[in-house]
Scaffold this motif. Structure first.
Motif, PDB file in Angstrom:
ATOM      1  N   UNK A  11       0.818  -1.223   0.000  1.00 34.52           N
ATOM      2  CA  UNK A  11       0.000   0.000   0.000  1.00 34.52           C
ATOM      3  C   UNK A  11       0.844   1.261   0.000  1.00 34.52           C
ATOM      4  N   UNK A  12       2.041   1.171   0.593  1.00 37.91           N
ATOM      5  CA  UNK A  12       2.899   2.347   0.661  1.00 37.91           C
ATOM      6  C   UNK A  12       3.495   2.705  -0.698  1.00 37.91           C
ATOM      7  N   UNK A  13       3.332   1.839  -1.660  1.00 44.13           N
ATOM      8  CA  UNK A  13       3.928   2.065  -2.967  1.00 44.13           C
ATOM      9  C   UNK A  13       2.859   2.445  -4.001  1.00 44.13           C
ATOM     10  N   UNK A  14       1.840   3.168  -3.605  1.00 47.19           N
ATOM     11  CA  UNK A  14       0.740   3.509  -4.500  1.00 47.19           C
ATOM     12  C   UNK A  14       1.179   4.283  -5.722  1.00 47.19           C
ATOM     13  N   UNK A  15       2.035   5.301  -5.548  1.00 49.53           N
ATOM     14  CA  UNK A  15       2.506   6.082  -6.689  1.00 49.53           C
ATOM     15  C   UNK A  15       3.309   5.230  -7.655  1.00 49.53           C
ATOM     16  N   UNK A  16       4.130   4.354  -7.117  1.00 52.11           N
ATOM     17  CA  UNK A  16       4.934   3.493  -7.967  1.00 52.11           C
ATOM     18  C   UNK A  16       4.053   2.513  -8.731  1.00 52.11           C
ATOM     19  N   UNK A  17       3.056   1.944  -8.062  1.00 50.18           N
ATOM     20  CA  UNK A  17       2.151   1.012  -8.735  1.00 50.18           C
ATOM     21  C   UNK A  17       1.422   1.700  -9.885  1.00 50.18           C
ATOM     22  N   UNK A  18       1.022   2.963  -9.677  1.00 48.09           N
ATOM     23  CA  UNK A  18       0.343   3.718 -10.737  1.00 48.09           C
ATOM     24  C   UNK A  18       1.285   3.990 -11.906  1.00 48.09           C
ATOM     25  N   UNK A  19       2.551   4.291 -11.597  1.00 46.70           N
ATOM     26  CA  UNK A  19       3.527   4.546 -12.655  1.00 46.70           C
ATOM     27  C   UNK A  19       3.816   3.282 -13.460  1.00 46.70           C
ATOM     28  N   UNK A  20       3.887   2.139 -12.780  1.00 50.84           N
ATOM     29  CA  UNK A  20       4.087   0.868 -13.479  1.00 50.84           C
ATOM     30  C   UNK A  20       2.895   0.581 -14.387  1.00 50.84           C
ATOM     31  N   UNK A  21       1.693   0.883 -13.903  1.00 52.66           N
ATOM     32  CA  UNK A  21       0.493   0.680 -14.708  1.00 52.66           C
ATOM     33  C   UNK A  21       0.543   1.516 -15.988  1.00 52.66           C
ATOM     34  N   UNK A  22       0.978   2.750 -15.862  1.00 52.83           N
ATOM     35  CA  UNK A  22       1.049   3.634 -17.033  1.00 52.83           C
ATOM     36  C   UNK A  22       2.054   3.113 -18.058  1.00 52.83           C
ATOM     37  N   UNK A  23       3.235   2.689 -17.590  1.00 56.25           N
ATOM     38  CA  UNK A  23       4.253   2.164 -18.507  1.00 56.25           C
ATOM     39  C   UNK A  23       3.777   0.868 -19.163  1.00 56.25           C
ATOM     40  N   UNK A  24       3.113   0.031 -18.389  1.00 49.89           N
ATOM     41  CA  UNK A  24       2.589  -1.217 -18.940  1.00 49.89           C
ATOM     42  C   UNK A  24       1.532  -0.937 -20.002  1.00 49.89           C
ATOM     43  N   UNK A  25       0.647   0.019 -19.728  1.00 52.20           N
ATOM     44  CA  UNK A  25      -0.377   0.380 -20.702  1.00 52.20           C
ATOM     45  C   UNK A  25       0.229   0.862 -22.015  1.00 52.20           C
ATOM     46  N   UNK A  52      17.248 -12.228 -19.376  1.00 53.52           N
ATOM     47  CA  UNK A  52      17.631 -12.570 -20.739  1.00 53.52           C
ATOM     48  C   UNK A  52      16.741 -11.860 -21.768  1.00 53.52           C
ATOM     49  N   UNK A  53      16.041 -10.836 -21.322  1.00 52.49           N
ATOM     50  CA  UNK A  53      15.198 -10.043 -22.206  1.00 52.49           C
ATOM     51  C   UNK A  53      15.358  -8.576 -21.818  1.00 52.49           C
ATOM     52  N   UNK A  54      14.714  -7.673 -22.546  1.00 55.18           N
ATOM     53  CA  UNK A  54      14.787  -6.256 -22.206  1.00 55.18           C
ATOM     54  C   UNK A  54      13.956  -5.968 -20.961  1.00 55.18           C
ATOM     55  N   UNK A  55      14.340  -4.896 -20.234  1.00 58.44           N
ATOM     56  CA  UNK A  55      13.693  -4.552 -18.964  1.00 58.44           C
ATOM     57  C   UNK A  55      13.443  -3.048 -18.920  1.00 58.44           C
ATOM     58  N   UNK A  56      12.236  -2.654 -18.498  1.00 57.49           N
ATOM     59  CA  UNK A  56      11.932  -1.263 -18.189  1.00 57.49           C
ATOM     60  C   UNK A  56      11.853  -1.114 -16.679  1.00 57.49           C
ATOM     61  N   UNK A  57      12.666  -0.213 -16.116  1.00 56.43           N
ATOM     62  CA  UNK A  57      12.636   0.054 -14.678  1.00 56.43           C
ATOM     63  C   UNK A  57      11.917   1.376 -14.454  1.00 56.43           C
ATOM     64  N   UNK A  58      10.856   1.332 -13.670  1.00 53.91           N
ATOM     65  CA  UNK A  58      10.042   2.515 -13.401  1.00 53.91           C
ATOM     66  C   UNK A  58      10.387   3.054 -12.016  1.00 53.91           C
ATOM     67  N   UNK A  59      10.727   4.340 -11.951  1.00 59.33           N
ATOM     68  CA  UNK A  59      11.023   4.984 -10.671  1.00 59.33           C
ATOM     69  C   UNK A  59      10.052   6.141 -10.464  1.00 59.33           C
ATOM     70  N   UNK A  60       9.865   6.539  -9.208  1.00 65.09           N
ATOM     71  CA  UNK A  60       9.020   7.666  -8.881  1.00 65.09           C
ATOM     72  C   UNK A  60       9.851   8.691  -8.118  1.00 65.09           C
ATOM     73  N   UNK A  61       9.832   9.909  -8.600  1.00 71.16           N
ATOM     74  CA  UNK A  61      10.562  10.984  -7.896  1.00 71.16           C
ATOM     75  C   UNK A  61       9.869  11.277  -6.576  1.00 71.16           C
ATOM     76  N   UNK A  62      10.550  12.032  -5.765  1.00 68.72           N
ATOM     77  CA  UNK A  62      10.007  12.350  -4.445  1.00 68.72           C
ATOM     78  C   UNK A  62       8.689  13.081  -4.538  1.00 68.72           C
ATOM     79  N   UNK A  63       8.456  13.771  -5.613  1.00 71.15           N
ATOM     80  CA  UNK A  63       7.170  14.491  -5.776  1.00 71.15           C
ATOM     81  C   UNK A  63       6.057  13.616  -6.257  1.00 71.15           C
ATOM     82  N   UNK A  64       6.349  12.320  -6.512  1.00 72.38           N
ATOM     83  CA  UNK A  64       5.297  11.390  -6.929  1.00 72.38           C
ATOM     84  C   UNK A  64       5.199  11.237  -8.422  1.00 72.38           C
ATOM     85  N   UNK A  65       6.096  11.932  -9.215  1.00 73.74           N
ATOM     86  CA  UNK A  65       6.038  11.820 -10.662  1.00 73.74           C
ATOM     87  C   UNK A  65       7.068  10.791 -11.132  1.00 73.74           C
ATOM     88  N   UNK A  66       6.695   9.937 -12.175  1.00 72.60           N
ATOM     89  CA  UNK A  66       7.629   8.952 -12.675  1.00 72.60           C
ATOM     90  C   UNK A  66       8.757   9.609 -13.448  1.00 72.60           C
TER      91      UNK A  66
END
Length: 465
Positions: A328-342, A451-465
């Protein structure tokens, strides 16, 4: 989970009578005002503190059964929600269970051939749809005249879907009396495994006993790799040589000598005059190393399923794994991962998404399997994963959900990606800390070893990816 009774209504399905229960589920005759004819509801036993393989089997069967069609499988109607009452609703199949017929064995050769033709035809249709059954046995076959209907896809493997059960365990899965040698060794991808099981059934129907008995241990199952069953003619002296040859070719340990196509089994059963009968003796010990080597050589799955290799070379990844941290503490990160996945799944219409979350297990001590209210942590995580992915709006045939249990989340994600030939991984990275820099993070491990490509999603302190 609450036990059901006659008259109960589940999502509009009224339970009218119990059917013979299996070891993993209860079966009910049911009716629904919007669906014609008698129906069957299969309700799995999902004990909150029990083995997660039951949940995996239910998930696998739902994923596969809803994609099947034709006269050789029960008509899929609906599936229940894991958060409330999981079930599979399907059309009622009229006919006789082969399990009851096999008790009358040995049967006349003509009847054995007729039944074998019906099952081989059903297998050919199943394999054309990209599915290997992997638990073919008399109890999973219904005979309606000259048509065979195959039941229970809880152990099955779909060529275009992840292997949920294979990821969970490398131990043999299936019914020991009918399991192919490669299944004993942990391989779950070859339609020839179903042909071996068909050979076991035909042997039993003609000879009155299983070719390899009913071993209860893995060493006992492995005996079929180097001990041939007794010649069928010793059990059924009057069996035609052509039928004995067909059964023997189904039971070859070496898949290069076994029937590779169920349609060819059906053809030979229709045209016995065209079956070439060869000499067969005891298994040669000199040939054992070669036979075992051939057994370990894995066939190209794309050749097996007919999927063109160039289909994976279009723009954008075809198979995407999204590793989701549902803390639950990673809500912003989960949302950013959702956006990249979409963004990735929108790049090509034929892409497919596996949403993965890892439940940590304890290396030492007991791992908790239920929450404070006694509810399954595994099912809760699976439901939360589906809720997280709902905004993507993907149709059911393009998305699946997987909860992995592991000590190391990074190892579990990497193993899953390799096992299912994933093209691209999306994973989040939490904020850095001295401890994380010292111990290493899940995302850094995945980036370093995938063994495949990887996208790493990070969230800045302000909550923006």
């Amino acid at each position: 989970m609450q036990r059901q009774a006659v008259g109960d209504v589940i999502d509009g399905f009224t339970l009218t009578a119990p059917l013979k229960a299996g070891g993993m589920a209860t079966l009910w005759l049911a009716a629904h005002p919007e669906h014609h004819g008698p129906l069957v509801l299969k309700i799995p036993f999902l004990d909150p503190g029990g083995d997660v393989s039951a949940i995996l089997g239910y998930e696998a069967e739902e994923l596969i059964h809803r994609r099947l069609s034709g006269p050789h499988v029960p008509r899929f109607i609906a599936a229940g929600d894991l958060a409330t009452t999981p079930y599979l609703a399907m059309g009622y199949v009229r006919g006789d269970s082969l399990g009851s017929r096999v008790r009358a064995a040995p049967l006349p050769a003509a009847e054995v051939a007729r039944i074998g033709l019906a099952i081989a035809t059903a297998l050919a249709d199943l394999h054309r749809q990209g599915v290997v059954h992997l638990d073919l046995k008399p109890e999973n076959v219904i005979l309606d005249g000259d048509t065979a209907v195959l039941l229970d896809f809880g152990l099955a493997r779909h060529a275009l879907l992840p292997d949920l059960l294979g990821e969970e365990s490398a131990l043999p899965m299936g019914t020991a009396a009918y399991m192919a040698p490669e299944q004993v060794l942990g391989e779950r991808s070859d339609p020839a495994s179903d042909i071996f099981a068909l050979g076991c059934i035909l042997y039993q129907l003609a000879g009155g006993e299983e070719p390899f008995g009913r071993p209860r241990t893995v060493p006992g199952m492995k005996r079929r790799l180097y001990h041939a069953p007794k010649p069928l003619r010793l059990l059924a002296p009057d069996i035609p040589a052509w039928l004995e040859e067909i059964v023997a070719r189904c039971l070859e340990v070496d898949r290069g000598r076994r029937y590779a196509d169920a349609a060819k089994v059906a053809f030979d059963l229709r045209h016995p005059e065209q079956v070439t009968v060869g000499k067969r003796g005891p298994v040669s010990r000199r040939g054992l190393p070669r036979r075992l080597l051939d057994l370990f050589q894995k066939r190209d799955e794309r050749e097996m399923t007919g999927t063109p290799t160039q289909a994976r070379r279009q723009a954008g990844p075809a198979l995407i794994l999204c590793a989701v941290d549902l803390d639950a503490a990673q809500g912003d990160l989960a949302a950013a991962i959702l956006a990249e996945t979409g963004r990735l799944v929108a790049a090509r219409a034929d892409s497919w998404l596996a949403c993965v979350s890892v439940l940590r297990t304890e290396l030492i001590g007991e791992t908790r399997s239920v929450d404070a209210q006694g509810r399954s942590l595994y099912i809760g995580r699976l439901v939360a994963l589906k809720d997280w992915a709902r905004p993507l709006g993907l149709p059911e045939e393009r998305i699946s959900y997987h909860v992995l249990e592991a000590v190391s989340a990074g190892e579990a994600i990497l193993r899953y990606a390799e096992h299912n030939e994933i093209d691209h991984i999306v994973i989040g990275a939490r904020a850095s800390s001295a401890l994380r820099r010292h111990l290493g993070s899940v995302s850094s491990k995945v980036v370093a070893e995938a063994r495949c490509s990887v996208s790493v999603v990070r969230v800045r302190s302000g909550g923006e990816p």
